[in-house]
Design a protein around this motif. Structure first.
Motif, mmCIF file in Angstrom:
data_model
loop_
_atom_site.group_PDB
_atom_site.id
_atom_site.type_symbol
_atom_site.label_atom_id
_atom_site.label_comp_id
_atom_site.label_asym_id
_atom_site.label_seq_id
_atom_site.Cartn_x
_atom_site.Cartn_y
_atom_site.Cartn_z
ATOM 1 N N ILE A 221 -4.383 6.031 0.060
ATOM 2 C CA ILE A 221 -3.411 5.483 -0.074
ATOM 3 C C ILE A 221 -4.307 4.665 -1.353
ATOM 4 N N SER B 147 1.068 -0.948 0.222
ATOM 5 C CA SER B 147 0.095 0.273 -0.177
ATOM 6 C C SER B 147 1.346 0.952 0.357
ATOM 7 N N GLY C 85 0.659 5.787 -0.009
ATOM 8 C CA GLY C 85 0.394 6.925 0.440
ATOM 9 C C GLY C 85 0.852 7.578 0.765
#
Length: 155
Positions: free
Chosen positions: A123, A102, A104
């Protein structure tokens, strides 16, 4: 309650604050993490909006029940008096064993006691092969000092 370092931030204290946040989140302890935020802290996390420590604990409990073997790196992006921006990456796997990375950015605003009163996170998730994992230290726990941050590599 207070949580040094306090605003106004310098490059050094802003980077310290980002690393403290990283270490806290890598503990995967929702109650411990929530104490870094004001009692009425407001959050945007992806498409969720909520306020207050009880909501933070509920959110993080739910998050870490889904995101297994979570490991996170946060790097300072920018700062000013009482605001810090970080970029981050974390790896985790779901119940089926599929690994994700992920990516972000977060924007943080702090009160005079060094507690975060506002957090906004954007994200994106990418499925990765287990062999492509990069965050391999024992979890839960902080990233060891000999494992570098994200540096200049955005992906």
């Amino acid at each position: 309650m207070s949580r040094p370092p306090f605003p106004p931030f310098t490059r050094e204290t802003a980077a310290q604050k980002a690393r403290m946040a990283e270490d806290g989140w890598n503990s995967r302890d929702p109650v411990k993490v929530s104490l870094a935020y004001t009692e009425d802290s407001t959050w945007r996390n992806r498409g969720e909006f909520f306020q207050g420590r009880p909501a933070i604990v509920e959110f993080l409990t739910r998050k870490w029940a889904k995101e297994h073997e979570y490991r996170l790196i946060k790097d300072l992006w920018a700062f000013t008096d009482n605001r810090i921006a970080v970029r981050f990456q974390y790896e985790w796997h779901d119940d089926a064993g599929t690994w994700h990375r992920s990516y972000g950015n977060e924007q943080w605003e702090f009160d005079e006691a060094g507690l975060m009163r506002r957090r906004e996170a954007s994200i994106n998730d990418v499925v990765i092969a287990e062999r492509d994992r990069r965050f391999l230290w024992p979890a839960p726990g902080p990233r060891p000092a000999d494992i570098p941050g994200l540096g200049t590599d955005p992906f």
